[in-house]
Design an enzyme around this catalytic site. Structure first.
Site, PDB file in Angstrom:
ATOM      1  N   LYS A  91       9.399   6.115   8.997  1.00 35.01           N
ATOM      2  CA  LYS A  91       8.683   6.644   7.831  1.00 35.01           C
ATOM      3  C   LYS A  91       7.270   6.034   7.756  1.00 35.01           C
ATOM      4  O   LYS A  91       6.292   6.746   7.570  1.00 35.01           O
ATOM      5  CB  LYS A  91       9.450   6.363   6.542  1.00 35.01           C
ATOM      6  CG  LYS A  91       8.700   6.909   5.328  1.00 35.01           C
ATOM      7  CD  LYS A  91       9.303   6.548   3.999  1.00 35.01           C
ATOM      8  CE  LYS A  91       8.242   6.742   2.910  1.00 35.01           C
ATOM      9  NZ  LYS A  91       8.661   6.342   1.585  1.00 35.01           N
ATOM     10  N   ASP A 138      -2.642   4.178  -5.145  1.00 36.11           N
ATOM     11  CA  ASP A 138      -2.021   5.159  -6.025  1.00 36.11           C
ATOM     12  C   ASP A 138      -1.573   6.312  -5.139  1.00 36.11           C
ATOM     13  O   ASP A 138      -2.297   6.707  -4.227  1.00 36.11           O
ATOM     14  CB  ASP A 138      -2.988   5.631  -7.105  1.00 36.11           C
ATOM     15  CG  ASP A 138      -2.220   6.275  -8.261  1.00 36.11           C
ATOM     16  OD1 ASP A 138      -1.101   5.835  -8.560  1.00 36.11           O
ATOM     17  OD2 ASP A 138      -2.734   7.228  -8.857  1.00 36.11           O
ATOM     18  N   THR A 176       0.458  -5.025  -6.512  1.00 32.28           N
ATOM     19  CA  THR A 176       1.672  -4.203  -6.588  1.00 32.28           C
ATOM     20  C   THR A 176       2.841  -5.042  -7.085  1.00 32.28           C
ATOM     21  O   THR A 176       2.848  -6.265  -6.943  1.00 32.28           O
ATOM     22  CB  THR A 176       2.020  -3.622  -5.187  1.00 32.28           C
ATOM     23  OG1 THR A 176       3.235  -2.860  -5.285  1.00 32.28           O
ATOM     24  CG2 THR A 176       2.200  -4.694  -4.138  1.00 32.28           C
TER      25      THR A 176
HETATM   26  P1  IMP Z   1       3.037   4.703  -6.609  1.00 34.28           P
HETATM   27  O1  IMP Z   1       1.590   5.076  -6.709  1.00 34.28           O
HETATM   28  O2  IMP Z   1       3.399   4.051  -5.309  1.00 34.28           O
HETATM   29  O3  IMP Z   1       3.521   3.959  -7.818  1.00 34.28           O
HETATM   30  O4  IMP Z   1       3.848   6.076  -6.623  1.00 34.28           O
HETATM   31  C1  IMP Z   1       3.687   7.055  -7.620  1.00 34.28           C
HETATM   32  C2  IMP Z   1       4.872   7.999  -7.611  1.00 34.28           C
HETATM   33  O5  IMP Z   1       4.961   8.671  -6.351  1.00 34.28           O
HETATM   34  C3  IMP Z   1       6.230   7.352  -7.842  1.00 34.28           C
HETATM   35  O6  IMP Z   1       7.017   8.272  -8.573  1.00 34.28           O
HETATM   36  C4  IMP Z   1       6.788   7.174  -6.464  1.00 34.28           C
HETATM   37  O7  IMP Z   1       8.205   7.208  -6.488  1.00 34.28           O
HETATM   38  C5  IMP Z   1       6.209   8.378  -5.747  1.00 34.28           C
HETATM   39  N1  IMP Z   1       5.980   8.032  -4.343  1.00 34.28           N
HETATM   40  C6  IMP Z   1       4.900   7.384  -3.826  1.00 34.28           C
HETATM   41  N2  IMP Z   1       5.040   7.193  -2.509  1.00 34.28           N
HETATM   42  C7  IMP Z   1       6.245   7.719  -2.198  1.00 34.28           C
HETATM   43  C8  IMP Z   1       6.980   7.789  -0.986  1.00 34.28           C
HETATM   44  O8  IMP Z   1       6.567   7.325   0.094  1.00 34.28           O
HETATM   45  N3  IMP Z   1       8.189   8.378  -1.060  1.00 34.28           N
HETATM   46  C9  IMP Z   1       8.698   8.888  -2.217  1.00 34.28           C
HETATM   47  N4  IMP Z   1       8.074   8.835  -3.367  1.00 34.28           N
HETATM   48  C10 IMP Z   1       6.849   8.256  -3.367  1.00 34.28           C
END
Ligand code: IMP
Length: 223
Positions: free
Chosen positions: A203, A62, A6
């Protein structure tokens, strides 16, 4: 040592709270994200690529926001939609829906190059559709070397198994409230509070990533 793949050190700190002290570190590696209708094949493909990079155990996640009556939109495209439309437009799309139920989902994908004994959490063995989308590296037995030159004949014929852990938190889409968190947090309400109104500890205690990490940590303790 387990590497959490990450660019976000906050995710590593969250993982640390579930795992044994000093057992996880950050790997800032930008794997290629394939397009797929579900999170699992995206995370699994990322885990295989990251394992080849790291040469040791890796964890890839993801996540996304799934609005029920929009057939799961934006789902696996959450990041793209956040960057292009933005969360205020997502709220505008959802505001007139009678039913604004939604969920955050997270898939954690673990790969250490070895196989897995049976357990309730699924194993991705290289879905052919995802593999085709990903290109020749994972595409199976066509004998073509991967785009980055990695992947042995055996790997291409039998993609590395990847163990998957899924976490889920139900809620609903609301008008933006709160200053904390990131991404879609201000428009996602769970138990009367938006994620942006909760402190990090609260959270994490209810979040999709926390639920997936909990399952992973329990399984990993015996690995
Ligand atoms: P990632 O897989 O963590 O990169 O998240 C993918 C998408 O989902 C991004 O647009 C993040 O902002 C959104 N996202 C993932 N987890 C959360 C969360 O806990 N809160 C708000 N948005 C999230």
């Amino acid at each position: 040592m387990l590497r959490y793949v990450t660019t976000n050190p906050g995710k590593v700190r969250e993982a640390e709270s579930y795992l044994a002290d000093g057992s996880v570190s950050q790997l800032d590696f930008d794997y290629a994200e394939i397009q797929a209708a579900e999170l699992a094949p995206i995370a699994a493909r990322g885990a295989r690529e990251a394992y080849r990079e790291a040469g040791g155990p890796v964890l890839v996640d993801d996540a996304g926001l799934f609005v029920e009556t929009l057939d799961g939109f934006p789902g696996p495209y959450s990041s793209y939609v956040e960057d292009t439309l933005g969360i205020d437009r997502v709220w505008e799309i959802a505001r007139d829906l009678e039913d604004r139920r939604a969920a955050f989902r997270c898939t954690l994908a673990y790969c250490d190059g070895a196989g897995f004994a049976a357990s309730p959490d699924p194993v991705d063995r290289g879905d052919r559709v995802a593999a085709a989308a990903a290109g020749p590296d994972d595409a199976g037995s066509d004998g073509t070397p991967g785009p980055d030159g990695t992947g042995s004949e055996t790997e291409r014929a039998e993609p590395l198994p990847v163990k998957l852990f899924e976490g889920y938190v139900p809620g609903r889409i609301v008008a933006p409230r709160g200053d904390g968190g990131f991404g879609y947090d201000p428009i996602f309400e769970h138990d009367g509070e938006t994620f942006a109104e909760m402190d990090t500890e609260r959270k994490n205690a209810v979040s999709h990533r926390g639920r997936a990490l909990e399952k992973f940590a329990e399984w990993y303790a015996d690995r």
